[in-house]
Design a protein around this motif. Sequence first.
Motif: not given
Length: 412
Positions: A6, A8, A13, A29, A31, A191-192, A196, A330
């Motif tokens: 994922v 983000g 996210g 994840v 980030e 999920a950015d 994006s 989600a």
Amino acid sequence: MRDVIVVGGGPVGILLAGLLAVRGLDVEVLEKRAEPSLRSRAIGIHPPSLRALQQLGVADAVIDRAVRIRGGLVRSGGRTLGRLVFADTADRHDRVISLPQYETEAVLRARFEELAPGRFRGGVTVAGVRDRGDRVEVYTDAPAAPGGSGETAGAGSGSGAGGAGEPTEAAGAGGPREPGETLEARYVVAADGARSLLRDLVGIRCTARTGGETYLMSDFPDAGEHPGEAILFFEQGGVVESFPLPGGRRRWVAMTPTLLTDATSADLAAMVASRTRVHLPATSAAASSFSVQQRLARRMVAGRVVLVGDAAHQISPIGGQGMNLGWLDALQLAPALERALRDPVSGPGVLADYDRRRRRSARMAARQAGFNMAMGSPAQGLRLRARNGFVRALAVPPASAVLARAFTMRWL
């Protein structure tokens, strides 16, 4: 090789990652932010979202920190036009609550750390992606220095070639980079955020819907006159909105004629007073201005890259739908990815169904957000009287029940 990466680590996210981890999937994840943001953006959490939080096992923790919103009051020119009351049920998970986004994120991150220790990686910038057909390669820049302040994982604006099922590779914009990592996963979720980079890299374009409206917001001490109620002032100069927050605070939001980037909380208080005759107490909180843009990705799936949240749809935050709409993405994407991983033959069809359902929900949410903004635009004379009459009609049964259902996102 992860099951899912994922990109983000915002509220959407990290909720998705948690829902995947609960299902026993191997998820990581990435980030861009090295430290959590303390900006208080989204605050409203609706009943369908509480169901998602309940699946992750954090609904009660979020509710305990939040304040309940029992309904809404609509006023204009010093008069009450109507009142919307949300159903009072014994089920504490069937409520509308308010909690600053950074507090919600902290609960989600703590739960994900319990489920997948060490799999949340901050300070990692994704610079490229390549769909290999049976897996996805993700290329990162060298780790950011401690204290980095990026707001989303990859906020580029370049476009990449390639379509669904086609290998795609690209690198972030800019000059030479320090070498990073190459990571692999069966699926990658973008999920950015609204800007994006991953969406651009896989060649998914967005359709602009409406937007351009500007607002100013800040948090003030709550005078306690309307406990548990949201207040909407439909005034000649534009809408003013107020929502309760935990800790004896209230968020105030006002539509502005232009983007007031240098405005202060005192400026907002003066605007509120001139429109509503409500005088706000002094606050140490900073004001924040924002411009509304509404866009919808033309598709949410490109091969093994899937969009979720603001990367897939950007709608007005007025009405508190943005974060909740991403959470509902989600809630549907987690079981879809699980099935696609367990039964690879069904994967394309399952994700196509996710694409179709969530794009339809996003279109509905965008129409509702457009309605909210239109109702709050400046008005006077005959137009103001007509709007106020319409609001009065909406505030009585049976229209009030339909309106309550819409504003609590029960049909999305």
